[in-house]
Structure formats: C-alpha cells, structure tokens
Scaffold this motif. Structure first.
Motif, mmCIF file in Angstrom:
data_model
loop_
_atom_site.group_PDB
_atom_site.id
_atom_site.type_symbol
_atom_site.label_atom_id
_atom_site.label_comp_id
_atom_site.label_asym_id
_atom_site.label_seq_id
_atom_site.Cartn_x
_atom_site.Cartn_y
_atom_site.Cartn_z
ATOM 1 N N PHE A 295 1.120 -1.353 0.159
ATOM 2 C CA PHE A 295 -0.395 -0.067 -0.259
ATOM 3 C C PHE A 295 0.763 1.090 0.028
ATOM 4 C CE2 PHE A 295 -2.086 2.750 2.322
ATOM 5 C CZ PHE A 295 -3.699 3.509 1.091
ATOM 6 N N GLN A 296 1.837 1.396 0.427
ATOM 7 C CA GLN A 296 2.916 2.892 0.773
ATOM 8 C C GLN A 296 3.784 3.019 -0.242
ATOM 9 O OE1 GLN A 296 4.819 2.103 4.199
ATOM 10 N NE2 GLN A 296 3.412 2.563 5.730
ATOM 11 N N TYR A 297 3.886 1.435 -1.251
ATOM 12 C CA TYR A 297 4.393 1.363 -2.538
ATOM 13 C C TYR A 297 3.646 2.294 -3.401
ATOM 14 C CZ TYR A 297 7.090 0.232 -6.764
ATOM 15 O OH TYR A 297 7.219 0.237 -8.077
ATOM 16 N N HIS A 298 2.296 1.715 -3.481
ATOM 17 C CA HIS A 298 1.219 1.999 -4.595
ATOM 18 C C HIS A 298 1.076 4.046 -4.250
ATOM 19 C CE1 HIS A 298 -1.821 1.754 -7.492
ATOM 20 N NE2 HIS A 298 -2.132 2.526 -6.464
ATOM 21 N N VAL A 299 1.031 3.911 -2.904
ATOM 22 C CA VAL A 299 0.544 5.400 -2.198
ATOM 23 C C VAL A 299 1.770 6.267 -3.388
ATOM 24 C CG1 VAL A 299 0.497 6.918 -0.715
ATOM 25 C CG2 VAL A 299 -0.382 4.831 -0.299
ATOM 26 N N GLY A 300 3.181 6.225 -3.136
ATOM 27 C CA GLY A 300 4.419 6.653 -3.572
ATOM 28 C C GLY A 300 3.874 7.058 -4.751
#
Length: 55
Positions: free
Chosen positions: A2-7
């Motif tokens: 999820f953090q990768y996708h938000v980034g």
C-alpha cells in the motif's frame, strides 16, 4: 504494498502537475522559455537514462 502504491500515486501527481506547468510556460510563446524547456528535457533524459539500467 500500500505504501509503495501511495508513493507511486504521489509521484505521478507531481509529474502531471510539473508537465502542466511546463505546458503553460511554453504556451506563453516566449522562445527562450520554449528553448529552456527543450534543453531541460534533453538534459534530464541524458542524465537519468543511464540510471534506469537499460542504457
């Protein structure tokens, strides 16, 4: 994940905003700003492409 996708999403938004800002600058019909945008694009490609691991 999820953090990768938000980034990635934030990076895309920044890229789109900068693209529109460059477009507005070029649409001012100032030849020097147009040449600076072209030179900046060429220089950025020249510097970053080898870092992508494909060159």
């Amino acid at each position: 994940w999820f953090q990768y996708h938000v980034g990635q999403t934030l990076f895309h938004v920044v890229q789109v905003v900068l693209g529109y800002m460059v477009m507005l600058a070029v649409m001012s019909y100032n030849a020097w700003i147009f040449l600076a945008a072209i030179a900046g694009s060429a220089l950025g490609y020249f510097v970053v492409y080898p870092l992508l691991g494909r060159g």
